[in-house]
Design a protein around this motif. Structure first.
Motif, PDB file in Angstrom:
ATOM      1  N   ASP A 160      11.587 -87.023   4.706  1.00  0.00           N
ATOM      2  CA  ASP A 160      11.123 -85.908   5.537  1.00  0.00           C
ATOM      3  C   ASP A 160      12.106 -85.734   6.681  1.00  0.00           C
ATOM      4  O   ASP A 160      12.284 -86.627   7.512  1.00  0.00           O
ATOM      5  CB  ASP A 160       9.720 -86.196   6.068  1.00  0.00           C
ATOM      6  CG  ASP A 160       9.118 -84.993   6.784  1.00  0.00           C
ATOM      7  OD1 ASP A 160       9.886 -84.096   7.197  1.00  0.00           O
ATOM      8  OD2 ASP A 160       7.892 -84.951   6.949  1.00  0.00           O
ATOM      9  N   LYS A 211      11.932 -83.874   9.298  1.00  0.00           N
ATOM     10  CA  LYS A 211      11.308 -83.863  10.621  1.00  0.00           C
ATOM     11  C   LYS A 211      11.188 -85.277  11.185  1.00  0.00           C
ATOM     12  O   LYS A 211      11.293 -85.478  12.394  1.00  0.00           O
ATOM     13  CB  LYS A 211       9.916 -83.220  10.540  1.00  0.00           C
ATOM     14  CG  LYS A 211       9.942 -81.712  10.323  1.00  0.00           C
ATOM     15  CD  LYS A 211       8.529 -81.156  10.322  1.00  0.00           C
ATOM     16  CE  LYS A 211       8.548 -79.646  10.113  1.00  0.00           C
ATOM     17  NZ  LYS A 211       7.172 -79.069  10.073  1.00  0.00           N
ATOM     18  N   ARG A 212      10.971 -86.239  10.289  1.00  0.00           N
ATOM     19  CA  ARG A 212      10.869 -87.623  10.749  1.00  0.00           C
ATOM     20  C   ARG A 212      12.183 -88.089  11.357  1.00  0.00           C
ATOM     21  O   ARG A 212      12.198 -88.836  12.340  1.00  0.00           O
ATOM     22  CB  ARG A 212      10.474 -88.545   9.591  1.00  0.00           C
ATOM     23  CG  ARG A 212       9.027 -88.389   9.179  1.00  0.00           C
ATOM     24  CD  ARG A 212       8.580 -89.460   8.220  1.00  0.00           C
ATOM     25  NE  ARG A 212       7.263 -89.096   7.708  1.00  0.00           N
ATOM     26  CZ  ARG A 212       6.954 -88.941   6.442  1.00  0.00           C
ATOM     27  NH1 ARG A 212       7.873 -89.143   5.515  1.00  0.00           N
ATOM     28  NH2 ARG A 212       5.730 -88.619   6.074  1.00  0.00           N
ATOM     29  N   GLY A 238       4.353 -87.556  18.433  1.00  0.00           N
ATOM     30  CA  GLY A 238       4.041 -88.392  17.284  1.00  0.00           C
ATOM     31  C   GLY A 238       2.669 -88.109  16.723  1.00  0.00           C
ATOM     32  O   GLY A 238       2.491 -87.938  15.509  1.00  0.00           O
ATOM     33  N   TYR A 298       2.623 -84.319  15.320  1.00  0.00           N
ATOM     34  CA  TYR A 298       3.520 -83.908  14.239  1.00  0.00           C
ATOM     35  C   TYR A 298       3.790 -85.002  13.197  1.00  0.00           C
ATOM     36  O   TYR A 298       3.960 -84.700  12.018  1.00  0.00           O
ATOM     37  CB  TYR A 298       4.871 -83.460  14.824  1.00  0.00           C
ATOM     38  CG  TYR A 298       4.792 -82.221  15.672  1.00  0.00           C
ATOM     39  CD1 TYR A 298       4.496 -80.985  15.102  1.00  0.00           C
ATOM     40  CD2 TYR A 298       5.006 -82.289  17.041  1.00  0.00           C
ATOM     41  CE1 TYR A 298       4.425 -79.844  15.886  1.00  0.00           C
ATOM     42  CE2 TYR A 298       4.941 -81.152  17.836  1.00  0.00           C
ATOM     43  CZ  TYR A 298       4.644 -79.933  17.254  1.00  0.00           C
ATOM     44  OH  TYR A 298       4.570 -78.811  18.030  1.00  0.00           O
ATOM     45  N   GLN A 299       3.857 -86.261  13.625  1.00  0.00           N
ATOM     46  CA  GLN A 299       4.228 -87.345  12.708  1.00  0.00           C
ATOM     47  C   GLN A 299       3.352 -88.569  12.974  1.00  0.00           C
ATOM     48  O   GLN A 299       3.823 -89.605  13.449  1.00  0.00           O
ATOM     49  CB  GLN A 299       5.711 -87.696  12.874  1.00  0.00           C
ATOM     50  CG  GLN A 299       6.671 -86.694  12.287  1.00  0.00           C
ATOM     51  CD  GLN A 299       6.631 -86.691  10.757  1.00  0.00           C
ATOM     52  OE1 GLN A 299       6.295 -87.684  10.136  1.00  0.00           O
ATOM     53  NE2 GLN A 299       6.967 -85.557  10.159  1.00  0.00           N
ATOM     54  N   LEU A 334       4.366 -91.874  11.132  1.00  0.00           N
ATOM     55  CA  LEU A 334       5.545 -92.477  11.743  1.00  0.00           C
ATOM     56  C   LEU A 334       5.192 -93.162  13.054  1.00  0.00           C
ATOM     57  O   LEU A 334       5.649 -94.279  13.330  1.00  0.00           O
ATOM     58  CB  LEU A 334       6.616 -91.408  11.979  1.00  0.00           C
ATOM     59  CG  LEU A 334       7.888 -91.873  12.700  1.00  0.00           C
ATOM     60  CD1 LEU A 334       8.644 -92.889  11.862  1.00  0.00           C
ATOM     61  CD2 LEU A 334       8.779 -90.668  13.030  1.00  0.00           C
ATOM     62  N   CYS A 388      -4.657 -90.950  10.937  1.00  0.00           N
ATOM     63  CA  CYS A 388      -3.834 -89.801  10.566  1.00  0.00           C
ATOM     64  C   CYS A 388      -4.653 -88.727   9.855  1.00  0.00           C
ATOM     65  O   CYS A 388      -4.285 -87.551   9.883  1.00  0.00           O
ATOM     66  CB  CYS A 388      -2.654 -90.261   9.704  1.00  0.00           C
ATOM     67  SG  CYS A 388      -1.513 -91.308  10.643  1.00  0.00           S
TER      68      CYS A 388
END
Length: 463
Positions: free
Chosen positions: A227, A229-230, A277, A280-281, A284, A352
């Motif tokens: 990904d 974006k990560r 974080g 969006y992630q 992660l 999440c």
């Protein structure tokens, strides 16, 4: 009467009420998961019940221990008080496991919890109040119970990316716990060469242990690289790490004691880590919290054992940034800042899924309480605080209002940006949480970074 061997943090009250913050937070997490019908809540129902019973049992164990110490002579009352926590825990868990297993679990939990609790207070003198030690030891035992429960039960369903990260993080923290236990039991390992060999073996175990298929290192690399974006978020995190190091280096060059405003820079940096974080992630960030905690522990071991080549600089940094609550050997303030921000994520069932399908408000409890609210209260209170809450405190009414206003403003801005869906009920709970957490901050002499996130979490968790 308090046992002489237990040496709590000076200039702080006992904080007995803190013993029940983790039980309330675990119960809140369980109810939140059931209320929002999260898929993993059904899978973890029995585990959540066990954790809830264990948490309340440990809270009662702490309270009953000190009640027994206050009783001057052995009596039937003292015996009843001693047996109360085990009885409560076994009765609560009787619906989740066989009666014999519930009694055995409650007995072993109570004995081990109390032994570790007293060990922490005696071997780390002047570090924790009685309540603060209870929070940390309860958290440790809940982690061990979770790992043991999952190992015994196993899982028949296919593992998602988050499941694999969860297993890797749990196994890594287990290996770290084992390494710390070995250092405690075998002083010969505390020398430079044996310790670095132990840390190398720890790194190998974390990255190569057969806890996932393929091995954890491959899983992590695949997770990061698939990904784009990560990669951007990781690059952003690395910039923040560089800024953190630069801040510490600048402070050391000036060789002065860091003031409140300089220390609050770290609150700003941790806000910049957690908000993107969570929004969006989340997966992660969840992995990053485990890595950050492990790195903190390793650096603290190196500092405490005075191992070259990093111990000298770490000691200088600690002496420059410590405040009045860092009276013991541990660097308590930065540890508790990280733990306080992570606790809402670690306590929440399938965090999440919450971030993806519901408002991530509950996950932001730590950031809102200490990253924003407490930082605003400290800065405004130190600059403009005129009206003190009492003669015995430096907490001001102006700082308390800044605490509340900054949280509500931040939530409103996140809602306007489309990052935090809010309903009327959530707003009501947020206002109540902000007011009550601000009041706790204004009167408590316990560690804010540890206490305030749990208080805020308990209130917003029912939204």
């Amino acid at each position: 009467m308090i046992p002489d061997k237990l040496v709590p943090r000076p200039n702080a009250g006992p904080g007995y009420w803190l013993s029940f913050l983790i039980p309330f937070a675990v119960a809140t997490s369980f109810e939140h998961a059931k209320k929002h019908g999260l898929a993993c809540a059904a899978l973890d129902y029995q585990l959540n019940e066990v954790l809830t019973g264990a948490a309340w049992g440990m809270g009662l164990e702490t309270l009953c221990y000190f009640l027994c110490e206050w009783l001057k002579e052995d009596s039937i009352t003292k015996t009843i008080i001693t047996l109360l926590p085990m009885t409560f825990t076994s009765l609560y868990l009787n619906l989740q496991m066989a009666p014999g297993a519930a009694v055995l679990f409650s007995l072993v939990l109570g004995i081990l919890y109390l032994r570790v609790y007293k060990c922490v207070l005696s071997r780390l003198p002047r570090t924790f109040s009685y309540g603060e030690a209870s929070i940390l030891v309860q958290g440790l035992f809940l982690f061990v119970v979770t790992v043991g429960f999952r190992l015994l039960r196993g899982s028949s369903r296919a593992m998602t990316d988050f499941d694999k990260l969860y297993v890797i993080m749990q196994s890594a923290l287990c290996f770290l716990l084992i390494a710390c236990a070995l250092l405690t039991l075998y002083p010969s390992l505390r020398r430079t060469v044996p310790l670095y060999i132990l840390l190398t073996l720890l790194l190998v175990a974390v990255t190569c242990a057969p806890v996932t298929q393929p091995m954890p290192l491959i899983v992590l690399l695949d997770f990061i690289l698939k990904d784009q974006k990560r990669l951007y978020i990781i690059a952003f995190y690395l910039v923040l790490v560089a800024l953190t190091c630069a801040t510490v280096s600048w402070q050391l060059r000036h060789s002065t004691k860091a003031n409140t405003r300089v220390r609050k820079i770290f609150h700003l940096l941790i806000v910049l880590v957690f908000v993107p974080g969570i929004c969006y992630q989340c997966q992660l960030l969840y992995m990053a919290t485990g890595i950050a905690f492990a790195v903190f522990v390793v650096l603290e071991i190196i500092r405490l054992l005075k191992l070259p080549p990093f111990a000298a600089q770490l000691a200088l940094a600690f002496n420059s940034f410590k405040d009045e609550k860092d009276a013991g050997p541990l660097a308590l303030t930065p540890f508790c800042l990280l733990i306080g921000c992570c606790l809402p994520i670690w306590l929440t069932s399938c965090p999440c899924s919450v971030a993806a399908h519901d408002s991530p408000l509950v996950l932001l409890s730590g950031i809102l309480a200490v990253g924003i609210g407490d930082a605003a209260a400290s800065v405004v209170g130190s600059k403009m605080g005129r009206t003190k809450w009492s003669r015995n405190t430096d907490r001001s009414v102006e700082g308390t209002f800044a605490f509340i206003f900054s949280i509500l403003l931040s939530v409103g801005l996140l809602q306007l940006c489309g990052l935090l869906p809010m309903s009327h009920v959530k707003w009501f709970c947020t206002v109540i949480a902000a007011i009550n957490t601000a009041l706790v901050e204004s009167i408590t002499d316990q560690i804010d970074n540890l206490v305030l996130p749990l208080v805020f979490y308990i209130f917003v968790g029912y939204a």
